[in-house]
Design a protein around this motif. Structure first.
Motif, PDB file in Angstrom:
ATOM      1  N   TRP A 104      -5.057 152.497 149.353  1.00 49.28           N
ATOM      2  CA  TRP A 104      -5.872 153.575 149.906  1.00 49.28           C
ATOM      3  C   TRP A 104      -7.112 153.745 149.020  1.00 49.28           C
ATOM      4  CZ3 TRP A 104      -5.234 159.126 148.168  1.00 49.28           C
ATOM      5  CH2 TRP A 104      -6.063 159.998 148.908  1.00 49.28           C
ATOM      6  N   ALA A 105      -8.284 153.689 149.612  1.00 48.31           N
ATOM      7  CA  ALA A 105      -9.511 153.585 148.822  1.00 48.31           C
ATOM      8  C   ALA A 105      -9.714 154.762 147.880  1.00 48.31           C
ATOM      9  CB  ALA A 105     -10.718 153.424 149.745  1.00 48.31           C
ATOM     10  N   ARG A 106      -9.560 155.983 148.388  1.00 52.39           N
ATOM     11  CA  ARG A 106      -9.805 157.113 147.489  1.00 52.39           C
ATOM     12  C   ARG A 106      -8.748 157.192 146.398  1.00 52.39           C
ATOM     13  NH1 ARG A 106     -10.701 160.565 151.054  1.00 52.39           N
ATOM     14  NH2 ARG A 106      -8.914 161.951 150.927  1.00 52.39           N
ATOM     15  N   GLY A 107      -7.540 156.733 146.701  1.00 53.18           N
ATOM     16  CA  GLY A 107      -6.517 156.680 145.660  1.00 53.18           C
ATOM     17  C   GLY A 107      -6.899 155.746 144.530  1.00 53.18           C
ATOM     18  N   GLN A 108      -7.506 154.614 144.865  1.00 51.96           N
ATOM     19  CA  GLN A 108      -7.964 153.686 143.817  1.00 51.96           C
ATOM     20  C   GLN A 108      -9.096 154.336 143.014  1.00 51.96           C
ATOM     21  OE1 GLN A 108      -5.625 151.260 144.003  1.00 51.96           O
ATOM     22  NE2 GLN A 108      -5.183 152.353 145.916  1.00 51.96           N
ATOM     23  N   ALA A 109      -9.932 155.120 143.705  1.00 54.92           N
ATOM     24  CA  ALA A 109     -11.022 155.834 143.022  1.00 54.92           C
ATOM     25  C   ALA A 109     -10.476 156.876 142.052  1.00 54.92           C
ATOM     26  CB  ALA A 109     -11.942 156.492 144.046  1.00 54.92           C
ATOM     27  N   TRP A 110      -9.465 157.639 142.500  1.00 55.41           N
ATOM     28  CA  TRP A 110      -8.854 158.631 141.587  1.00 55.41           C
ATOM     29  C   TRP A 110      -8.276 157.931 140.360  1.00 55.41           C
ATOM     30  CZ3 TRP A 110     -11.188 162.458 143.313  1.00 55.41           C
ATOM     31  CH2 TRP A 110     -11.010 163.073 144.548  1.00 55.41           C
ATOM     32  N   ALA A 111      -7.621 156.798 140.574  1.00 54.16           N
ATOM     33  CA  ALA A 111      -7.001 156.074 139.463  1.00 54.16           C
ATOM     34  C   ALA A 111      -8.058 155.589 138.472  1.00 54.16           C
ATOM     35  CB  ALA A 111      -6.192 154.897 140.002  1.00 54.16           C
ATOM     36  N   LEU A 112      -9.128 155.003 139.001  1.00 53.24           N
ATOM     37  CA  LEU A 112     -10.214 154.510 138.159  1.00 53.24           C
ATOM     38  C   LEU A 112     -10.816 155.637 137.332  1.00 53.24           C
ATOM     39  CD1 LEU A 112     -12.329 152.331 137.370  1.00 53.24           C
ATOM     40  CD2 LEU A 112     -13.628 153.034 139.399  1.00 53.24           C
ATOM     41  N   TYR A 113     -11.129 156.720 137.977  1.00 54.81           N
ATOM     42  CA  TYR A 113     -11.736 157.864 137.297  1.00 54.81           C
ATOM     43  C   TYR A 113     -10.751 158.461 136.294  1.00 54.81           C
ATOM     44  CZ  TYR A 113     -14.664 162.139 137.064  1.00 54.81           C
ATOM     45  OH  TYR A 113     -15.472 163.179 136.662  1.00 54.81           O
ATOM     46  N   GLY A 114      -9.494 158.586 136.713  1.00 53.87           N
ATOM     47  CA  GLY A 114      -8.497 159.250 135.876  1.00 53.87           C
ATOM     48  C   GLY A 114      -8.250 158.539 134.565  1.00 53.87           C
ATOM     49  N   TYR A 115      -8.101 157.227 134.590  1.00 59.70           N
ATOM     50  CA  TYR A 115      -7.821 156.514 133.339  1.00 59.70           C
ATOM     51  C   TYR A 115      -9.065 156.339 132.482  1.00 59.70           C
ATOM     52  CZ  TYR A 115      -2.977 156.133 134.342  1.00 59.70           C
ATOM     53  OH  TYR A 115      -1.665 156.480 134.571  1.00 59.70           O
ATOM     54  N   THR A 116     -10.236 156.271 133.111  1.00 64.68           N
ATOM     55  CA  THR A 116     -11.477 156.291 132.325  1.00 64.68           C
ATOM     56  C   THR A 116     -11.587 157.615 131.581  1.00 64.68           C
ATOM     57  OG1 THR A 116     -12.553 154.872 133.974  1.00 64.68           O
ATOM     58  CG2 THR A 116     -13.980 156.081 132.468  1.00 64.68           C
ATOM     59  N   MET A 117     -11.308 158.702 132.265  1.00 62.89           N
ATOM     60  CA  MET A 117     -11.364 160.043 131.657  1.00 62.89           C
ATOM     61  C   MET A 117     -10.309 160.189 130.554  1.00 62.89           C
ATOM     62  SD  MET A 117      -9.311 162.989 131.963  1.00 62.89           S
ATOM     63  CE  MET A 117      -8.622 162.850 133.609  1.00 62.89           C
ATOM     64  N   MET A 118      -9.113 159.669 130.785  1.00 57.77           N
ATOM     65  CA  MET A 118      -8.063 159.769 129.759  1.00 57.77           C
ATOM     66  C   MET A 118      -8.448 158.991 128.503  1.00 57.77           C
ATOM     67  SD  MET A 118      -5.694 161.891 130.560  1.00 57.77           S
ATOM     68  CE  MET A 118      -4.637 161.468 129.172  1.00 57.77           C
ATOM     69  N   PHE A 119      -9.137 157.874 128.673  1.00 53.51           N
ATOM     70  CA  PHE A 119      -9.623 157.155 127.498  1.00 53.51           C
ATOM     71  C   PHE A 119     -10.653 157.984 126.738  1.00 53.51           C
ATOM     72  CE2 PHE A 119     -12.673 154.304 125.405  1.00 53.51           C
ATOM     73  CZ  PHE A 119     -11.810 153.719 124.480  1.00 53.51           C
ATOM     74  N   ARG A 120     -11.500 158.687 127.471  1.00 51.33           N
ATOM     75  CA  ARG A 120     -12.495 159.544 126.814  1.00 51.33           C
ATOM     76  C   ARG A 120     -11.828 160.552 125.876  1.00 51.33           C
ATOM     77  NH1 ARG A 120     -14.477 164.081 130.390  1.00 51.33           N
ATOM     78  NH2 ARG A 120     -14.794 162.372 131.870  1.00 51.33           N
ATOM     79  N   PHE A 121     -10.740 161.142 126.336  1.00 44.15           N
ATOM     80  CA  PHE A 121     -10.099 162.199 125.554  1.00 44.15           C
ATOM     81  C   PHE A 121      -9.146 161.687 124.473  1.00 44.15           C
ATOM     82  CE2 PHE A 121     -11.359 164.908 129.171  1.00 44.15           C
ATOM     83  CZ  PHE A 121     -11.810 166.024 128.492  1.00 44.15           C
ATOM     84  N   THR A 122      -8.617 160.486 124.637  1.00 43.13           N
ATOM     85  CA  THR A 122      -7.570 160.021 123.717  1.00 43.13           C
ATOM     86  C   THR A 122      -7.946 158.779 122.919  1.00 43.13           C
ATOM     87  OG1 THR A 122      -6.540 158.556 125.354  1.00 43.13           O
ATOM     88  CG2 THR A 122      -5.807 160.877 125.315  1.00 43.13           C
TER      89      THR A 122
END
Length: 368
Positions: A217-235
């Motif tokens: 599902w396209a938006r699901g892949q977008a959430w995943a991409l954004y989510g792990y990029t953001m988690m790298f920013r914080f951790t």
């Protein structure tokens, strides 16, 4: 690009004056269908995007009438800070009050974000090691959706800005559980993982908004991409960066990604190339790729930034971007909410606008 960004924010300021006229008191805008505005109660998961978009527009235009509308929009959703009925407090309260606090430093805004993080934390259960997305129903026992990665930003921020350390700990544990169970070997993501609430075992890997349980599902892949990029920013956890890059390569190298890089609503949708597009997924991907490019070097940095540029130019074109006074006041056309549910198909969506504006702001900040 500099001129495009300036023009798009000026357009957004004018266009959102049309949008504002269609919002009843106490509601938040969602879409425009069949010539009518669709607005929802404040506990709808998208309730924070309108305020957040206004703050992005104000940041770039310094238009005081936009700021006033943004402040009023915050007052409407302020009661959500104690809402515990779903996992979407990050979307609702961080996209809105987070941007407001970033631009104003008002302590009352910070306090609301912290209170919202506390509310979200009540949906975390140690036996599953994840935040429950939706409540138990006849369909699910303990569902966790990939979208939930987006709500972790508020938890990380809350801890890093004086809040309880448990918030960030929950975000990290949830990310690790999702990393373990949500992804396929090619870095594509399932939409929903249903867990056994008692012992955390995976009961089912499924979809609610995708073409099939096994589809991307396209938006699901977008959430995943954004989510792990953001988690790298914080951790700065390298496993999160590896995951984000893997997801990015899955998206960008997929044979069903169109030349303009605005995806079909599902990478495995029936009827490609005639399937509906999802501009919201394209906007989220563009914003995420711009950040991911900040954390990569050489070939990958160029690849991610270039793909985001293509997405932005596509979204800014007449194909996707509405004309002034049209589209109900929304910026982008051709998003898809939930195709299998026959809901919000080929319409504007408030979160498509939000992530489009965020992508424009990020490009200006990091690359101009």
């Amino acid at each position: 690009m500099a001129q495009l960004i300036k023009d798009e924010f000026n357009f957004a300021g004018d266009q959102y004056k049309f949008l504002a006229k269609g919002i009843p008191t106490g509601k938040t805008p969602q879409t425009y269908q069949n010539g009518k505005h669709v607005n929802y109660d404040i506990q709808w998961w998208c309730s924070g995007f309108y305020a957040g978009s206004l703050w992005y527009i104000f940041e770039q235009t310094k238009n005081e009438s936009i700021k006033k509308e943004a402040e009023n929009a915050l007052k409407v959703i302020e009661p959500n800070q104690t809402f515990t009925g779903n996992h979407d407090l990050g979307f609702m309260m961080y996209c809105s009050f987070g941007n407001a606090y970033r631009l104003t430093s008002k302590p009352e805004y910070k306090a609301i974000i912290q209170r919202s993080a506390e509310s979200l934390s009540t949906r975390y259960h140690a036996n599953v090691k994840a935040i429950q997305s939706w409540n138990k129903s006849k369909y699910w026992d303990y569902p966790v959706i990939i979208d939930n990665m987006m709500n972790l930003e508020m938890l990380n921020w809350a801890t890093d800005n004086g809040g309880d350390k448990k918030f960030k700990e929950m975000a990290i544990i949830h990310s690790n559980t999702t990393l373990k169970n949500h992804f396929r070997p090619d870095f594509s993501s399932f939409h929903v993982i249903d867990y056994d609430a008692e012992n955390g075992a995976v009961k089912r890997k499924a979809t609610w908004q995708g073409a099939a349980d096994c589809s991307a599902w396209a938006r699901g892949q977008a959430w995943a991409l954004y989510g792990y990029t953001m988690m790298f920013r914080f951790t700065k956890d390298a496993s999160y960066l590896r995951q984000a890059k893997g997801i990015a390569h899955f998206i960008l190298n997929h044979p069903n990604l169109p030349a303009d890089k605005i995806p079909f609503w599902d990478f495995d949708a029936q009827g490609i190339p005639f399937a509906k597009r999802d501009a919201s997924a394209g906007a989220i991907m563009a914003s995420a790729l711009l950040e991911l490019a900040q954390y990569t070097n050489d070939k990958e940095k160029i690849e991610f930034k270039s793909a985001a540029e293509t997405m932005i130019y596509s979204l800014a074109s007449d194909t996707y971007r509405a004309k002034l006074g049209e589209n109900g006041g929304f910026l982008l056309m051709h998003s898809t909410g939930a195709y299998p549910l026959n809901s919000e198909i080929d319409v504007p969506l408030v979160y498509a606008d939000y992530y489009y504006l965020e992508a424009l702001a990020r490009y200006k900040k990091w690359y101009l």
